[in-house]
Write a protein that holds these residues in place. Sequence first.
Motif, PDB file in Angstrom:
ATOM      1  N   ALA A 306       0.845  -1.205   0.000  1.00 57.86           N
ATOM      2  CA  ALA A 306       0.000   0.000   0.000  1.00 57.86           C
ATOM      3  C   ALA A 306       0.877   1.251   0.000  1.00 57.86           C
ATOM      4  O   ALA A 306       2.019   1.232   0.469  1.00 57.86           O
ATOM      5  CB  ALA A 306      -0.914   0.003   1.212  1.00 57.86           C
ATOM      6  N   ASN A 307       0.325   2.322  -0.533  1.00 60.28           N
ATOM      7  CA  ASN A 307       0.996   3.633  -0.553  1.00 60.28           C
ATOM      8  C   ASN A 307       2.315   3.621  -1.313  1.00 60.28           C
ATOM      9  O   ASN A 307       3.182   4.468  -1.080  1.00 60.28           O
ATOM     10  CB  ASN A 307       1.219   4.160   0.873  1.00 60.28           C
ATOM     11  N   ALA A 308       2.484   2.669  -2.214  1.00 55.25           N
ATOM     12  CA  ALA A 308       3.626   2.731  -3.126  1.00 55.25           C
ATOM     13  C   ALA A 308       3.389   3.873  -4.113  1.00 55.25           C
ATOM     14  O   ALA A 308       2.247   4.194  -4.454  1.00 55.25           O
ATOM     15  CB  ALA A 308       3.794   1.411  -3.870  1.00 55.25           C
ATOM     16  N   THR A 309       4.457   4.486  -4.573  1.00 54.75           N
ATOM     17  CA  THR A 309       4.353   5.614  -5.486  1.00 54.75           C
ATOM     18  C   THR A 309       4.547   5.150  -6.927  1.00 54.75           C
ATOM     19  O   THR A 309       5.492   4.408  -7.215  1.00 54.75           O
ATOM     20  CB  THR A 309       5.397   6.691  -5.147  1.00 54.75           C
ATOM     21  N   ALA A 340       7.792   2.178 -10.133  1.00 52.45           N
ATOM     22  CA  ALA A 340       7.096   1.949  -8.868  1.00 52.45           C
ATOM     23  C   ALA A 340       8.136   1.912  -7.753  1.00 52.45           C
ATOM     24  O   ALA A 340       9.169   1.248  -7.884  1.00 52.45           O
ATOM     25  CB  ALA A 340       6.313   0.640  -8.909  1.00 52.45           C
ATOM     26  N   ARG A 341       7.870   2.626  -6.671  1.00 55.12           N
ATOM     27  CA  ARG A 341       8.803   2.651  -5.549  1.00 55.12           C
ATOM     28  C   ARG A 341       8.023   2.688  -4.245  1.00 55.12           C
ATOM     29  O   ARG A 341       6.891   3.155  -4.186  1.00 55.12           O
ATOM     30  CB  ARG A 341       9.736   3.856  -5.639  1.00 55.12           C
ATOM     31  N   TYR A 345      11.957  -0.725  -0.175  1.00 54.61           N
ATOM     32  CA  TYR A 345      12.033  -1.605  -1.338  1.00 54.61           C
ATOM     33  C   TYR A 345      12.876  -0.959  -2.431  1.00 54.61           C
ATOM     34  O   TYR A 345      12.981   0.272  -2.522  1.00 54.61           O
ATOM     35  CB  TYR A 345      10.638  -1.896  -1.901  1.00 54.61           C
ATOM     36  N   ASN A 346      13.458  -1.816  -3.266  1.00 57.99           N
ATOM     37  CA  ASN A 346      14.151  -1.314  -4.452  1.00 57.99           C
ATOM     38  C   ASN A 346      13.120  -0.947  -5.509  1.00 57.99           C
ATOM     39  O   ASN A 346      12.145  -1.689  -5.714  1.00 57.99           O
ATOM     40  CB  ASN A 346      15.095  -2.386  -5.011  1.00 57.99           C
ATOM     41  N   PRO A 347      13.298   0.190  -6.190  1.00 59.20           N
ATOM     42  CA  PRO A 347      12.330   0.576  -7.224  1.00 59.20           C
ATOM     43  C   PRO A 347      12.392  -0.360  -8.425  1.00 59.20           C
ATOM     44  O   PRO A 347      13.390  -1.052  -8.657  1.00 59.20           O
ATOM     45  CB  PRO A 347      12.775   1.995  -7.600  1.00 59.20           C
TER      46      PRO A 347
END
Length: 408
Positions: A306-309, A340-341, A345-347
């Motif tokens: 959730a709330n990944a950009t 996605a980032r 986490y690694n993008p």
Amino acid sequence: MQFLCKEYQDGNPRVRSLVTETRIHLVPSLNPDGYELAREAGSELGNWALGHWTEEGYDLFENFPDLASALWAAEERRLVPHKFPNHHIPVPEHYLAEDATVRHGTGHGGGAVMGRWCLTPPCPPRQVAVETRAVMAWMDKNPFVLGANLQGGEKLVSYPFDTARPISEVPAAAPRPPDDYEDDNPELQETPDHAIFRWLAISYASAHLTMTETFRGGCHTQDVTNAMGIVQGAKWHPRAGSMNDFSYLHTNCLELSIYLGCDKFPHESELQQEWENNKESLLTFMEQVHRGIKGLVTDQQGEPIANATIVVGGINHNIKTASGGDYWRILNPGEYRVLARAEGYNPSVKTCSVFYDIGATQCNFVLSRSNWKRIREIMAMNGNRPIRRITPGRPMTPRERMRLRMRL
């Protein structure tokens, strides 16, 4: 609503597809107080302003936080995007207080005061309406993608920004080919999604039976849409704190204002024709929510993030994933580099193509865990100073041994 239910039950394949694949929210009236006033006066005795304000004197459409001005001020100070976001801008804390007031210049002109609403900026502070708070909470609760507020008194589609940026704050832009449909106005600040907003606005206006027939002029003055039936809000009716600007800068939702016709309260005998004028436009506009890309962002175990950009190359406005890791991004046809980032986490980057046919392209991302969180913890323990590299074979100094013990 009645049309959608009836056509769905009758087996209309277009409506069945729309209802089955789309979560549709309908609000009959955001301002029931104003509606009652306009209904009592009727079409013959009413005027443009009647019913525009609530019983307490609020213009709900302009009662939202002015996030556009906050964004532009941050851009002036070069804080975007490292210290100030270009999307999901938080609501100022003072606005959420029970006795909060907002101060906006209206851009109406004139020197009158109607109800509690000032028509000549600068205006005195005004309270935040209970309806405004309810709509803001509703927006935060639901991951809306596309929205429209239906109004009357004009016949056009208006899109953000509604706020006019002061000339001194407009950044120097690269030259672009002249646009036959828009005047060269230095006070107009386009959104990063300007081309997408125009596409959405045109999708409605071009399907309307009379909206693009502007040879007779506008409803009250000359045509302001250059015969297209669409206009940027700041060019036509500049105002700060609009619901459209707020929706764009605080949520994932692209929202437009659709002015259905010149008469704000048509006579009963005219309703059927007004419905026919707008029916195809409403369906076409709703279908645009399925244009662009969509997908899931998960970790390597398949758990949603959730709330990944989600960042689309060339568009300086990002969106976030919903609680289930899913996202939807309306885009014009073309090929896009999408990133996605998420924190920890690694993008991940991939190329996604959007086609002219209705139907969003599936574009999923799987993110791997990053070591940066642990690295930042170690850096913090070291006072955020660079950690000296230890060369193999070289004996450690007593201070280096002490720091290593402290970290371990």
